[in-house]
Scaffold this motif. Structure first.
Motif, PDB file in Angstrom:
ATOM      1  N   UNK A 314     -48.896  14.270 -87.096  1.00 40.99           N
ATOM      2  CA  UNK A 314     -47.350  14.125 -86.987  1.00 40.99           C
ATOM      3  C   UNK A 314     -46.695  14.798 -85.725  1.00 40.99           C
ATOM      4  N   UNK A 315     -46.207  14.110 -85.019  1.00 39.90           N
ATOM      5  CA  UNK A 315     -45.253  14.738 -83.933  1.00 39.90           C
ATOM      6  C   UNK A 315     -43.793  14.035 -84.024  1.00 39.90           C
ATOM      7  N   UNK A 316     -43.485  13.356 -84.903  1.00 44.49           N
ATOM      8  CA  UNK A 316     -41.917  13.143 -85.118  1.00 44.49           C
ATOM      9  C   UNK A 316     -41.628  12.927 -86.552  1.00 44.49           C
ATOM     10  N   UNK A 347     -53.068  25.226 -91.790  1.00 46.54           N
ATOM     11  CA  UNK A 347     -53.943  26.051 -90.789  1.00 46.54           C
ATOM     12  C   UNK A 347     -54.368  25.103 -89.575  1.00 46.54           C
ATOM     13  N   UNK A 348     -53.342  24.225 -89.444  1.00 47.70           N
ATOM     14  CA  UNK A 348     -53.527  23.163 -88.340  1.00 47.70           C
ATOM     15  C   UNK A 348     -53.823  23.956 -87.032  1.00 47.70           C
ATOM     16  N   UNK A 353     -45.834  22.255 -86.315  1.00 44.48           N
ATOM     17  CA  UNK A 353     -44.608  21.749 -85.531  1.00 44.48           C
ATOM     18  C   UNK A 353     -43.237  21.743 -86.300  1.00 44.48           C
ATOM     19  N   UNK A 354     -42.439  21.238 -85.765  1.00 44.39           N
ATOM     20  CA  UNK A 354     -41.148  21.021 -86.579  1.00 44.39           C
ATOM     21  C   UNK A 354     -41.166  19.697 -87.592  1.00 44.39           C
ATOM     22  N   UNK A 407     -46.360  29.963 -85.047  1.00 45.64           N
ATOM     23  CA  UNK A 407     -45.598  29.049 -84.128  1.00 45.64           C
ATOM     24  C   UNK A 407     -44.098  29.520 -84.513  1.00 45.64           C
ATOM     25  N   UNK A 408     -42.968  29.122 -83.584  1.00 43.53           N
ATOM     26  CA  UNK A 408     -41.901  29.152 -84.028  1.00 43.53           C
ATOM     27  C   UNK A 408     -41.608  28.344 -85.591  1.00 43.53           C
ATOM     28  N   UNK A 409     -42.135  27.251 -85.440  1.00 44.97           N
ATOM     29  CA  UNK A 409     -42.030  26.379 -86.793  1.00 44.97           C
ATOM     30  C   UNK A 409     -42.596  27.027 -87.877  1.00 44.97           C
TER      31      UNK A 409
END
Length: 493
Positions: A314-316, A347-348, A353-354, A407-409
């Protein structure tokens, strides 16, 4: 009287008198050896109901009612005391609590509104029947014929005392029960059969164990079954109606009626995740029925084969159909949601990500109890590799790491978890502090990272006091809008 002064000061000054009074009472029941005041719940009620000095002197008329000592206190203190008695009613004699509440309710207009309200609440809580009270009722003549449960020995203890086979006269446990519940610690040998474990504990361990993916070379599929699986995969790619999706789900159920290893490999061949989101929701609904499997096993396999692959890439933002179906399923199958969705996504290998953070946040907040989330966090932050178990198909193993990728997310996800009023153990907080110090320089300009640190300080203040200096040094490397606020919070630790 003097021993109760600290408790009365709590009722007078505290903003949360019930909990503070309960804490004080608990400490007095377990005092240090050097300080052991003689107090009891019975003596406290006796103090409250004792006739006041003024009442004893001025009690000239036989029609004049006595004034209890509690009635000489300010109304707000009376109401707080009654509220505390209701909060801790199991520690007190029910008969005496009823008597106190009835006397106050019989006073009519002489009693403050909130005192009367608290007394009525206490009476409703501890009385065994519905009482209809009149303001002129003479409570002094009430007969008490039944012994109160507060002074009685519990039935199970009285019955056990009659049994002559108890291990100790005061311990209602037979030798057989003791042997069934305690492990044998003799010095002879190391036979595992001698270790007797509780049935419920064993059952819970069986749920948690062996929740890990299967490698393609670990098991083989019959050639005929493999042909059927590949045929179902072809049909899946050409579904044009929900009716066909239902029929396909039935065929997949029949094919996956074997063991868990075979089932995962069959699902790996069929590739249910290749269906569109609407078809996937139909498959999810109908795959859940008709399989006689472990309550965590089969739901986990459904999640990891239908929905997990879609979220791993998932990127969106996720579609509403997919997300709602996932949330509904996770609410029903919480253990499966933990092992087949939360663990693999967090654990991806490429990090959270967001969009994935949004999905995880929704699952945590809407599907799991905070205590369940706390246990999940404890497992996630542990350094014991045996605890980090999860379920996935063989073809997706390459997308999942063996440790967290910060990560930031991911820091935003931890902030969302803390905002959900999830309590973290001290070692979990220690691990988070370690990551803050490690990544403070990399994310020195990140507002997401800074907001997580601020949230961590607000939610875990007592656990952070040993880390005050290293956290201050780490935060001083950052330059964000909330850096000054964080430093101010740290200085107040």
């Amino acid at each position: 009287m003097e021993s109760w002064i600290p408790l009365l000061q709590v009722f007078l000054n505290s903003t949360c008198p019930e909990t503070e009074a309960s804490k004080w009472l608990e400490e007095m029941f377990n005092p240090p050896a050097s300080y052991s005041p003689r107090i009891s719940t019975t003596s406290f009620l006796s103090l409250l109901m004792r006739p006041s000095n003024n009442s004893a002197v001025q009690h000239s008329s036989p029609q004049e009612k006595r004034v209890m000592w509690i009635e000489t206190l300010p109304s707000v203190v009376q109401a707080r005391i009654l509220s505390f008695l209701a909060y801790e009613h199991q520690r007190f004699c029910t008969r005496e609590l009823c008597r106190l509440a009835r006397v106050l309710l019989s006073e009519g207009r002489r009693v403050d509104f909130w005192v009367k309200k608290a007394a009525q609440q206490l009476l409703d809580l501890v009385s065994l029947s519905n009482y209809q009270w009149l303001s002129h009722l003479n409570l002094e003549s009430e007969e008490e014929t039944e012994e109160d449960d507060f002074y009685m020995m519990p039935d199970w203890l009285r019955d056990a005392a009659i049994d002559g086979e108890s291990v100790f006269p005061w311990l209602p446990m037979s030798v057989d029960e003791l042997s069934a519940k305690m492990p044998l610690t003799g010095s002879s040998g190391g036979d595992e059969d001698d270790l007797l474990i509780d049935v419920e504990e064993s059952k819970q361990k069986n749920i948690d164990v062996v929740m890990v993916e299967i490698g393609e070379d670990e098991s083989n599929i019959d050639n005929e079954v493999e042909k059927v699986a590949k045929s179902l995969k072809t049909e899946l790619l050409h579904i044009d109606s929900n009716l066909k999706a239902v029929e396909l789900a039935r065929e997949i159920r029949k094919l996956c009626s074997g063991g868990r290893r075979q089932r995962l490999l069959i699902l790996n061949l069929i590739e249910p995740w290749s269906a569109d989101d609407e078809t996937a929701t139909v498959l999810l609904c109908h795959l859940s029925d008709g399989i006689d499997a472990d309550e965590c096993d089969w739901p986990s396999h459904i999640l990891c084969s239908v929905f997990l692959p879609k979220f791993l890439v998932l990127n969106e933002p996720s579609s509403r159909v997919l997300l709602n179906a996932t949330l509904d399923y996770c609410k029903t199958h919480q253990k499966a949601a933990e092992y087949a969705l939360l663990f693999p996504l967090v654990l991806r290998k490429d990090g959270v990500n967001s969009p994935i953070c949004d999905v995880l946040t929704r699952v945590v907040r809407e599907c799991l109890h905070p205590a369940h989330v706390s246990a999940f966090c404890q497992k996630l932050l542990t350094k014991d590799e045996d605890v980090l178990r999860f379920v996935c198909l063989p073809c997706h193993r390459c997308l999942i790491s063996e440790e967290l990728v910060w990560t930031e997310s991911l820091f935003s996800l931890w902030r969302n978890i803390l905002d959900h009023n999830v309590h973290l153990m001290q070692d979990s907080v220690d691990q988070l502090v370690e990551q803050v110090c490690k990544y403070s320089k990399r994310y020195s300009k990140s507002l997401k990272f800074a907001n997580f640190v601020l949230c961590l300080i607000n939610k875990c203040t007592p656990s952070l006091r040993p880390h005050k200096l290293i956290l201050t040094a780490a935060v001083e490397k950052s330059d964000t809008l909330v850096t000054k606020s964080i430093l101010s919070k740290l200085s107040a630790l």
